[in-house]
Design an enzyme around this catalytic site. Structure first.
Site, PDB file in Angstrom:
ATOM      1  N   ASP A  38       1.240  -1.329   0.176  1.00 47.96           N
ATOM      2  CA  ASP A  38      -0.270   0.571   0.522  1.00 47.96           C
ATOM      3  C   ASP A  38       0.866   0.974  -0.274  1.00 47.96           C
ATOM      4  O   ASP A  38       2.037   1.453   0.662  1.00 47.96           O
ATOM      5  CB  ASP A  38      -0.865  -0.073   1.395  1.00 47.96           C
ATOM      6  CG  ASP A  38      -2.447   0.822   1.059  1.00 47.96           C
ATOM      7  OD1 ASP A  38      -3.469   0.111   0.026  1.00 47.96           O
ATOM      8  OD2 ASP A  38      -2.154   2.418   0.976  1.00 47.96           O
ATOM      9  N   ASP A  65       4.743   2.570  -4.105  1.00 50.51           N
ATOM     10  CA  ASP A  65       4.080   3.950  -5.357  1.00 50.51           C
ATOM     11  C   ASP A  65       3.634   2.629  -5.890  1.00 50.51           C
ATOM     12  O   ASP A  65       4.548   2.736  -7.208  1.00 50.51           O
ATOM     13  CB  ASP A  65       4.893   4.932  -4.720  1.00 50.51           C
ATOM     14  CG  ASP A  65       3.997   6.085  -6.398  1.00 50.51           C
ATOM     15  OD1 ASP A  65       3.293   5.650  -6.827  1.00 50.51           O
ATOM     16  OD2 ASP A  65       4.704   6.736  -6.364  1.00 50.51           O
ATOM     17  N   VAL A  66       2.262   2.215  -6.436  1.00 43.82           N
ATOM     18  CA  VAL A  66       2.719   1.640  -8.075  1.00 43.82           C
ATOM     19  C   VAL A  66       2.581   2.355  -9.437  1.00 43.82           C
ATOM     20  O   VAL A  66       2.360   1.814 -10.258  1.00 43.82           O
ATOM     21  CB  VAL A  66       0.677   0.701  -7.816  1.00 43.82           C
ATOM     22  CG1 VAL A  66       0.810  -0.001  -7.050  1.00 43.82           C
ATOM     23  CG2 VAL A  66      -0.058   1.853  -8.374  1.00 43.82           C
ATOM     24  N   SER A 144     -13.307  -2.109 -13.003  1.00 42.76           N
ATOM     25  CA  SER A 144     -14.935  -2.042 -12.736  1.00 42.76           C
ATOM     26  C   SER A 144     -15.600  -1.894 -13.223  1.00 42.76           C
ATOM     27  O   SER A 144     -15.611  -1.740 -14.913  1.00 42.76           O
ATOM     28  CB  SER A 144     -14.474  -0.418 -11.634  1.00 42.76           C
ATOM     29  OG  SER A 144     -15.793   0.100 -11.399  1.00 42.76           O
ATOM     30  N   TYR A 157     -11.668   7.748 -14.210  1.00 44.04           N
ATOM     31  CA  TYR A 157     -11.629   6.399 -14.464  1.00 44.04           C
ATOM     32  C   TYR A 157     -12.732   5.823 -15.129  1.00 44.04           C
ATOM     33  O   TYR A 157     -12.253   4.545 -14.485  1.00 44.04           O
ATOM     34  CB  TYR A 157     -13.055   6.859 -12.441  1.00 44.04           C
ATOM     35  CG  TYR A 157     -12.633   5.210 -11.750  1.00 44.04           C
ATOM     36  CD1 TYR A 157     -12.100   5.229 -10.459  1.00 44.04           C
ATOM     37  CD2 TYR A 157     -14.323   4.893 -11.574  1.00 44.04           C
ATOM     38  CE1 TYR A 157     -12.183   3.950  -9.955  1.00 44.04           C
ATOM     39  CE2 TYR A 157     -14.666   2.871 -10.979  1.00 44.04           C
ATOM     40  CZ  TYR A 157     -13.241   3.202  -9.990  1.00 44.04           C
ATOM     41  OH  TYR A 157     -13.385   2.037  -9.070  1.00 44.04           O
ATOM     42  N   LYS A 161     -10.325   1.792 -15.667  1.00 46.51           N
ATOM     43  CA  LYS A 161     -11.189   0.619 -15.430  1.00 46.51           C
ATOM     44  C   LYS A 161     -11.454  -0.144 -16.627  1.00 46.51           C
ATOM     45  O   LYS A 161     -10.980  -1.629 -17.081  1.00 46.51           O
ATOM     46  CB  LYS A 161     -12.414   0.662 -14.827  1.00 46.51           C
ATOM     47  CG  LYS A 161     -12.131   1.487 -13.557  1.00 46.51           C
ATOM     48  CD  LYS A 161     -11.281   0.198 -12.859  1.00 46.51           C
ATOM     49  CE  LYS A 161     -10.478   0.561 -11.191  1.00 46.51           C
ATOM     50  NZ  LYS A 161     -10.135  -0.630 -10.487  1.00 46.51           N
TER      51      LYS A 161
END
Length: 249
Positions: A38, A65-66, A144, A157, A161
């Site tokens: 995380d 940190d992705v 999503s 977003y 997704k």
């Protein structure tokens, strides 16, 4: 219920809370050694301690940190160094920066694309390098339903997704011959801190549109992830499973 992931190592991003934590918890309950990554390393540590107290399998908290290539490579490297393998990766980390097209800043658009889409790509790239050599592995990406239907105020977003679906299918085709499977889950309206912040009337309106007439729970998303992570889905790759109460069928 027989454990489905005994002897396996799983890495979950965005695992300090919400859906990510429930995924990590269920994988751990099914016998996996779990790394919880995380951006908030302190919160990841607390979540890891909670899981470790609940079962015998070891748990590893990691800060990551992705959106940063080096950070993602270190996350995967640390997991393999600690547990000796990487069998499951769940790309769950995500953020929202909702606004109308007219009001959304370029910075807010890029931030969401970076975390969801770039972050998932970096995770797949780093994990698959390990999994290819092992000749096996399962990668599960969290998309999503907003990536299927689009939500007003979420052009960033929804685009990210939707992009995860294309990324899932392309990487699945690249990695299938090496024994690495890549699938995705598309949650619908799920009860989390994020949806709890929605205006009650908006939440009620969206819930009423669901055929099952209720929002989902984080553990129900985790169940779909467990299925894709385990050998029960051994002949599935490039698939996208909807967990949305039938909302977009």
């Amino acid at each position: 219920m027989a454990a489905l992931l005994t002897g396996r190592t799983a890495l979950v991003t965005g695992a300090a809370q919400g859906i990510g934590l429930e995924i990590a918890r269920l994988l751990h309950e099914h016998g996996a050694r779990v790394a919880l990554a995380d951006l908030d390393a302190e919160r990841a540590g607390k979540a890891a301690a909670e899981l470790a107290a609940a079962g015998p399998e070891p748990v590893l908290p990691l800060g990551c940190d992705v959106t940063d290539e080096t950070s993602v490579d270190r996350m995967v490297g640390a997991t393999v160094e600690r547990f000796g393998s990487l069998d499951v990766l769940v790309n769950n980390a995500g953020i929202t920066r909702d606004a109308s097209l007219r009001k959304m800043t370029v910075e807010d658009f890029e931030a969401v694309i970076d975390v969801h889409l770039k972050g998932t790509w970096l995770g797949i790239r780093a994990a698959s390098a390990v999994m290819r050599e092992a000749g096996r592995g399962s990668i599960v990406n969290i998309s999503s339903l907003s990536g299927k239907s689009g939500n007003p105020g979420q052009t960033n977003y929804s685009a990210a997704k939707a992009g995860i679906v294309g990324l899932t299918k392309a990487s699945a085709k690249e990695l299938a011959h090496r024994g690495v499977r890549v699938n995705a889950v598309q949650p619908g309206l799920i009860r989390t801190a994020m949806t709890a912040a929605m205006p009650p009337e908006v939440f009620a309106e969206r819930e009423a549109a669901i055929p099952m007439k209720r929002a989902g729970e984080p553990h129900e998303v985790a169940g779909a992830v467990l299925f894709l992570a385990s050998d029960l889905s051994g002949y599935m790759t490039g698939a996208v499973l909807e967990v949305g109460g039938g909302r977009l069928m």
